[in-house]
Write an enzyme that holds these catalytic residues in place. Structure first.
Site, PDB file in Angstrom:
ATOM      1  NE  ARG A 250      47.554 -17.616 -13.205  1.00 31.09           N
ATOM      2  CZ  ARG A 250      47.483 -16.495 -12.493  1.00 31.09           C
ATOM      3  NH1 ARG A 250      46.715 -16.458 -11.402  1.00 31.09           N
ATOM      4  NH2 ARG A 250      48.174 -15.431 -12.841  1.00 31.09           N
ATOM      5  CG  HIS A 298      40.442 -15.526 -11.310  1.00 34.40           C
ATOM      6  ND1 HIS A 298      41.028 -16.425 -12.175  1.00 34.40           N
ATOM      7  CD2 HIS A 298      41.466 -14.944 -10.646  1.00 34.40           C
ATOM      8  CE1 HIS A 298      42.347 -16.384 -12.042  1.00 34.40           C
ATOM      9  NE2 HIS A 298      42.641 -15.485 -11.113  1.00 34.40           N
TER      10      HIS A 298
END
Length: 335
Positions: A250, A298
């Site tokens: 993350r 991502h």
């Protein structure tokens, strides 16, 4: 959960069948950052007649059984008194736990998808090889039509460390070991069923020893209060000088200013980042201008809509039967 449409039929004596099939589940798609319409066809195919709620008007909130979430807006789920399931569209639930009004009575579940693991393995293997074999240098040489050889180091002499030995971390370890890399792993608690050849470390007392063996460090930790800011100045100082950082966890694992400082000093030699604190990364962000940083948006891995629909509907079925979904998450730990 019965997904057969209810019908009224007349028998030969004209007696009306008044039986009614159970109500189809009502699912709200909640995200402040993602257009979730791409998931609609999969849910309708898996459960014809399902009641899906998207957008700003969710209808009567007391009708909603489940919420499918990716960074859900605050203040919505607390208004759903009959909410039984909160489902992440991914492997992590940190984006849901960040919502302060998460109903304690609803089961919180994550997605576990074999194809997600395969996608992550492919990305991580590419990222390790890309830097280890100097592919960035060869790309630059090709642009200038230059035949320039870079040092060739055998995989067994390149040490790869994986922080986070969950489903994805274990899958990456097995593949990297299989192609000859020297691999070690670290987790907060000891793991069992380790792949042969994996040197495993557990707990904060062993973190420094683990980091000292990471020519490449891969972050695949869950995001919790304990791991937020894990990739920081203190950690970078314990890596071998010039190490390569790969963050596929993350964005909040990384202290961005500390990475820029470590790159400037040469303590960190390169970084491949697929998860950023702010996504999309603003055009003016200094990461874009640093040639030692490779940004991907991502995309390390994705779960197909069919898998998300199937797992979420199965979780509702299990809850209907009074059971506990297999991939239910403990909010206290974040995994």
């Amino acid at each position: 959960m019965n997904t057969t449409d209810a019908t009224d039929t007349l028998d030969s004596s004209a007696t009306k069948d008044t039986s009614v099939s159970p109500r189809k589940p009502c699912v709200a798609f909640l995200s402040a950052v993602l257009d979730m319409h791409y998931l609609v066809p999969a849910f309708k195919a898996a459960c014809p007649g399902i009641d899906l709620r998207l957008g700003s008007d969710l209808g009567k909130l007391d009708e909603i059984d489940a919420a499918l979430c990716w960074y859900p807006p605050a203040g919505v789920m607390s208004q759903m008194p009959n909410l039984r399931l909160v489902q992440s569209v991914g492997a992590g639930v940190d984006h849901i736990l960040a919502v302060p009004d998460l109903p304690a009575s609803a089961s919180l579940c994550r997605i576990v998808d074999p194809d997600m693991a395969r996608g992550m393995v492919a990305y991580v293997t590419w990222a390790v090889i890309h830097r280890h074999r100097h592919m960035d240098d060869y790309i630059e040489s090709a642009r200038s039509h230059s035949w320039v050889e870079q040092p060739v180091v055998a995989p067994r002499k390149h040490r790869v460390g994986i922080a986070g030995l969950g489903t994805l971390g274990m899958a990456c370890a097995r593949t990297l070991l299989g192609i000859g890399y020297s691999v070690c792993g670290w987790s907060r608690s000891a793991k069992s069923d380790l792949p042969e050849g994996l040197a495993a470390y557990a707990g904060n007392d062993t973190l420094g020893e683990f980091l000292g063996q990471c020519d490449t460090l891969i972050c695949l930790l869950p995001l919790t209060d304990e791991t937020r800011g894990f990739l920081n100045e203190k950690l970078f100082a314990q890596l071998p000088k010039g190490a390569h950082l790969i963050n596929v966890g993350r964005g909040d694992h990384l202290v961005e200013a500390d990475l820029l400082t470590a790159l400037a000093s040469g303590q960190v030699g390169a970084a491949t980042l697929d998860a950023l604190t702010q996504e999309p990364l603003p055009a003016e962000h200094p990461f874009w201008a640093d040639p030692r940083i490779l940004i991907t948006p991502h995309i390390a891995t994705r779960t197909s809509p069919d898998v998300i629909a199937a797992q979420m509907l199965n979780n509702l079925t299990v809850l209907d039967a009074g059971g506990r979904p297999r991939w239910q998450t403990d909010p206290a730990t974040g995994y």
